[in-house]
Design a protein around this motif. Sequence first.
Motif, PDB file in Angstrom:
ATOM      1  N   PHE B  12       0.771  -0.950   0.188  1.00 31.50           N
ATOM      2  CA  PHE B  12       0.068  -0.275  -0.189  1.00 31.50           C
ATOM      3  C   PHE B  12       0.725   1.639   0.220  1.00 31.50           C
ATOM      4  O   PHE B  12       0.721   1.860  -0.735  1.00 31.50           O
ATOM      5  CB  PHE B  12      -1.143  -0.233   1.050  1.00 31.50           C
ATOM      6  CG  PHE B  12      -1.707   1.479   0.904  1.00 31.50           C
ATOM      7  CD1 PHE B  12      -2.821   1.468   0.279  1.00 31.50           C
ATOM      8  CD2 PHE B  12      -1.857   2.447   1.560  1.00 31.50           C
ATOM      9  CE1 PHE B  12      -3.939   2.180  -0.275  1.00 31.50           C
ATOM     10  CE2 PHE B  12      -2.679   3.868   1.751  1.00 31.50           C
ATOM     11  CZ  PHE B  12      -3.536   3.308   0.429  1.00 31.50           C
ATOM     12  N   CYS B  13       1.610   1.494   0.936  1.00 27.59           N
ATOM     13  CA  CYS B  13       2.439   2.486   1.130  1.00 27.59           C
ATOM     14  C   CYS B  13       4.432   2.464   0.969  1.00 27.59           C
ATOM     15  O   CYS B  13       4.162   0.813   0.871  1.00 27.59           O
ATOM     16  CB  CYS B  13       2.354   3.523   2.207  1.00 27.59           C
ATOM     17  SG  CYS B  13       3.211   3.122   3.896  1.00 27.59           S
ATOM     18  N   THR B  15       6.609   2.482   3.142  1.00 26.83           N
ATOM     19  CA  THR B  15       6.906   1.732   3.966  1.00 26.83           C
ATOM     20  C   THR B  15       6.926   0.140   3.557  1.00 26.83           C
ATOM     21  O   THR B  15       8.373  -0.273   4.049  1.00 26.83           O
ATOM     22  CB  THR B  15       5.915   2.075   5.155  1.00 26.83           C
ATOM     23  OG1 THR B  15       5.303   3.200   5.984  1.00 26.83           O
ATOM     24  CG2 THR B  15       7.279   1.735   6.726  1.00 26.83           C
ATOM     25  N   LEU B  16       6.539  -0.405   2.492  1.00 29.26           N
ATOM     26  CA  LEU B  16       6.381  -1.427   2.644  1.00 29.26           C
ATOM     27  C   LEU B  16       6.455  -2.307   3.165  1.00 29.26           C
ATOM     28  O   LEU B  16       7.579  -3.229   3.629  1.00 29.26           O
ATOM     29  CB  LEU B  16       7.726  -1.769   1.576  1.00 29.26           C
ATOM     30  CG  LEU B  16       7.473  -2.740   0.060  1.00 29.26           C
ATOM     31  CD1 LEU B  16       5.975  -1.837  -0.604  1.00 29.26           C
ATOM     32  CD2 LEU B  16       8.465  -1.925  -0.890  1.00 29.26           C
ATOM     33  N   CYS B  17       5.591  -2.596   4.488  1.00 29.40           N
ATOM     34  CA  CYS B  17       6.064  -3.545   5.864  1.00 29.40           C
ATOM     35  C   CYS B  17       5.710  -5.421   5.272  1.00 29.40           C
ATOM     36  O   CYS B  17       5.437  -4.889   4.536  1.00 29.40           O
ATOM     37  CB  CYS B  17       4.667  -2.979   6.620  1.00 29.40           C
ATOM     38  SG  CYS B  17       4.626  -1.881   7.604  1.00 29.40           S
ATOM     39  N   ALA B  37      -0.997  -4.913   9.426  1.00 26.07           N
ATOM     40  CA  ALA B  37      -0.752  -4.085   8.534  1.00 26.07           C
ATOM     41  C   ALA B  37      -1.808  -2.992  10.016  1.00 26.07           C
ATOM     42  O   ALA B  37      -2.345  -3.173  10.414  1.00 26.07           O
ATOM     43  CB  ALA B  37      -1.411  -4.406   7.355  1.00 26.07           C
ATOM     44  N   ILE B  40      -5.272   1.133   7.068  1.00 21.59           N
ATOM     45  CA  ILE B  40      -5.130   1.161   5.095  1.00 21.59           C
ATOM     46  C   ILE B  40      -4.344   0.268   4.405  1.00 21.59           C
ATOM     47  O   ILE B  40      -4.813  -0.264   3.670  1.00 21.59           O
ATOM     48  CB  ILE B  40      -4.858   2.247   4.494  1.00 21.59           C
ATOM     49  CG1 ILE B  40      -3.237   2.637   5.564  1.00 21.59           C
ATOM     50  CG2 ILE B  40      -5.816   3.423   5.385  1.00 21.59           C
ATOM     51  CD1 ILE B  40      -2.857   4.135   4.569  1.00 21.59           C
ATOM     52  N   GLY B  41      -3.304  -0.640   5.175  1.00 24.72           N
ATOM     53  CA  GLY B  41      -3.369  -1.047   4.688  1.00 24.72           C
ATOM     54  C   GLY B  41      -3.904  -2.371   4.864  1.00 24.72           C
ATOM     55  O   GLY B  41      -3.780  -3.573   3.385  1.00 24.72           O
ATOM     56  N   HIS B 161       1.893   7.222   6.872  1.00 25.84           N
ATOM     57  CA  HIS B 161       2.551   6.108   6.669  1.00 25.84           C
ATOM     58  C   HIS B 161       2.406   5.145   8.196  1.00 25.84           C
ATOM     59  O   HIS B 161       3.518   5.706   8.592  1.00 25.84           O
ATOM     60  CB  HIS B 161       3.572   6.960   6.185  1.00 25.84           C
ATOM     61  CG  HIS B 161       3.615   6.586   5.420  1.00 25.84           C
ATOM     62  ND1 HIS B 161       4.064   8.527   4.733  1.00 25.84           N
ATOM     63  CD2 HIS B 161       4.738   6.593   3.223  1.00 25.84           C
ATOM     64  CE1 HIS B 161       4.436   8.763   3.323  1.00 25.84           C
ATOM     65  NE2 HIS B 161       3.887   7.551   2.472  1.00 25.84           N
ATOM     66  N   PRO B 162       1.390   5.445   8.412  1.00 21.46           N
ATOM     67  CA  PRO B 162       1.076   4.654   9.154  1.00 21.46           C
ATOM     68  C   PRO B 162       1.667   3.745  10.572  1.00 21.46           C
ATOM     69  O   PRO B 162       2.049   4.488  11.675  1.00 21.46           O
ATOM     70  CB  PRO B 162      -0.654   4.112  10.318  1.00 21.46           C
ATOM     71  CG  PRO B 162      -0.532   4.669   8.621  1.00 21.46           C
ATOM     72  CD  PRO B 162       0.233   4.563   7.778  1.00 21.46           C
ATOM     73  N   ARG B 163       2.607   3.114   9.465  1.00 23.06           N
ATOM     74  CA  ARG B 163       3.699   2.411  10.693  1.00 23.06           C
ATOM     75  C   ARG B 163       5.093   2.136  10.822  1.00 23.06           C
ATOM     76  O   ARG B 163       5.310   2.336  11.267  1.00 23.06           O
ATOM     77  CB  ARG B 163       3.573   0.908  10.224  1.00 23.06           C
ATOM     78  CG  ARG B 163       1.747   0.132  10.042  1.00 23.06           C
ATOM     79  CD  ARG B 163       1.595  -0.731  10.076  1.00 23.06           C
ATOM     80  NE  ARG B 163       2.867  -1.834  11.560  1.00 23.06           N
ATOM     81  CZ  ARG B 163       2.898  -3.662  10.974  1.00 23.06           C
ATOM     82  NH1 ARG B 163       3.229  -3.432   9.996  1.00 23.06           N
ATOM     83  NH2 ARG B 163       3.896  -4.397  12.045  1.00 23.06           N
TER      84      ARG B 163
HETATM   85  S1  SF4 Z   1       2.594   1.723   6.846  1.00 18.33           S
HETATM   86 FE1  SF4 Z   1       0.187   0.713   7.000  1.00 18.33          FE
HETATM   87  S2  SF4 Z   1      -0.465   0.856   4.653  1.00 18.33           S
HETATM   88 FE2  SF4 Z   1       1.838   0.884   4.958  1.00 18.33          FE
HETATM   89  S3  SF4 Z   1       3.318  -0.051   4.284  1.00 18.33           S
HETATM   90 FE3  SF4 Z   1       3.028  -0.915   6.085  1.00 18.33          FE
HETATM   91  S4  SF4 Z   1       0.722  -1.297   6.811  1.00 18.33           S
HETATM   92 FE4  SF4 Z   1       0.782  -1.043   4.932  1.00 18.33          FE
END
Ligand code: SF4
Lengths: 266, 439
Positions: B12-13, B15-17, B37, B40-41, B161-163
């Motif tokens: 999604f963003c 940050t690519l968790c 996640a 949003i992810g 970029h929540p995480r």
């Molecule tokens: S911060 Fe959220 S949206 Fe962004 S990569 Fe991590 S889990 Fe996905």
Amino acid sequence: MKTVTLTVKKEPELYLECETLTPDAFAGKKADEIAKIPAYQGREDTTLGEYFSIAGQAGASAAETQIIINGDCSKMKYIGAKMSAGEMIVNSDTDMYTGGWMTGGKLVVKGNVHSFCGLGMEGGEFIIEGDAGNYLAASYRGDWRGMQGGVLRVKGNAGSDICTFMNGGEVIIEGNVDIHIGTHMEGGKIVVKGNANRRVGGQLVKGEIYVFGNINVMMPGFKHNRDVELEVDGTKAVFAEYLGDLGERHPKRKGETVYGKLYLKK
Amino acid sequence: MTKVVKDVICPFCGTLCDDVEITVSDDNKKIISVRNACAIGAEKFNHTSLPGRVTRPRMRQPDGTFKEVSYDEAVDWTAKTLVNARKTLMYGWASTSCQAMSVGHEIAEKIGGIVDNCATVCHGSSLIAIQDVGVPSCTLGEVKNRADRVIFWGCNPAHAHPRHMSRYSIFPRGFFTVKGHKGRKIYCVDCRYTDTARCADEFIQVQQGYDYELLNAFRTAARGEVLPDTVGGVPKEKIYEIVEELKGGRFGVIFFGMGLTHTMGRNHNIDIAIALTRDMNDFTKFNIMAMRGHWNVTGSGQVLAWQYGFPYAVDLSRRTKARYQTGETTSVDLLIRNEVDACFNIATDPGAHFPIDSVVSMSKKPTVTIDPHINMSTEISDLHIPVAMVGVEVGGCAYRMDNVPIETRKVVDPPDGMLTDVELLTKINERVDELMGAK
Ligand code: SF4
């Protein structure tokens, strides 16, 4: 000097790229040969003859060639780009890159020009009778060499980002300019006879900027040095001299730090 | 029985968790739950089973409605449009894999297209600045393990970029940052008090449009020169104080977002922020990083720059050379100036992001949109080709915001008979070859 007259006979559907429209490309050619010179519209290869009717003939060399262009050139890019000698008169507005990288000769546009004109100019004389867009006399993207020589005069206003990375030559704007004037400048001279909006001389290393009117917001990295009487482009007046940009690196000469200079007419 | 797929990458963003855990039905068709996640992810994964998902191409009819067509018909229409156009805008790429981009660029080279990605309305200005003055940067791993001075300038990761803050920039305990948040000093520079500012130790409120001046003031202060009393609403004492704190850190990093890239001066704001970073390296280790939005927009820049030397807005229309000029070959300018005669959108939604004039211009040209879902762009297109979701229904390479490549994983099967981006683009490429060979 021999004259070639081009008259626009067809408006390009998209935009015509005519970097071949210079005294250098025309030199030694007759009208029918000039008509066969390539021009480009997207991936379609075309010729100047498709879009212009051509009369007269060019001189033996660029220096002996005058080109006069009539009709609407507002959708034509690169007119006079890289010209090294001779004379061009454009009786119209023009699009981007007009007079870019020119090294000599004289180019007169009797209308407005779009952005990126006089880019990386090295020499010659370029006169714009109307307004100029953004990035006038600046460097091509990523290049650290903006205008390096020659004289560029705009009788109207100019947009923003003019003279970015300039390191030589002279630019005179008779009207007003927008934001970011002479950013990263390392030499040369800019004269603004009207007002400048903001961010004049940001990251200025060396060179001179003269503003006759007002600057809306002064950069914090400039400090007042002294008042001096100067003659600038035919105008005698007292100017307040500022040194800057104090946040930027500066070279040293004979043990003294060399600053960029910003002059504001009092 | 269900099964759990571990270490899934969230597409999604930026940050690519890479620690997401997904429970899928045992026939590999349905996602049951998403763990780790952010909201949003997780929603991105849940989108696979959204009711009403389109699974076959739709062609616009003369009466304005859409009619389902086969993939073959869609491929043929797309290839013909590309071959007939003199200049095609090929926009998007930010939510697909690098493998798909490479096939797309092959098509672009043949038909003389202009390849642009959503940096054009996002971090393009950062890329211009990086090209002009370079960039001292690092990886997010280094930030986690070393950073003790963190500045968020004009960005709001709490929402975008929540995480980011919990994985890398504020809270995690790393090798040299064993105290986590306590061992870091967090600054937030913004024109308004955001949720990120709430997490910061120091909030510096800059007057809107004065970022360039404030950064200039920081640089001037770092050199010990005099300053005016206030700059952009910030008192000079505060500026001197912060500069000293930054110099005293062991490892600093500036994260920046749209507050710098899309306010007055754009690339110049980034340019001077990079210059400040460089200055700070005279005293300590300092880095700067763009908060890239779409999960693989960095990848598009990487692939384009590797192939053609420019990270976005690459004009291949002259075919023998690649050119690039923001303001000329950028999508919004091309559309507003009517410099292109066809549009090809893939994996991004220009209809939602572009200024209305350029969207109107696009709606008047032959337009194809390749996207897993119905979005604003599909609704102004002549043809919508749905594809499998990259990073969920098919794997592929992506680049994190710090330019680290990460291979995304497939977790469920796409709906029956649905093509992936790579398969679809390969078919279009072959059809383009046939048509151009016949010309
Ligand atoms: S911060 Fe959220 S949206 Fe962004 S990569 Fe991590 S889990 Fe996905």
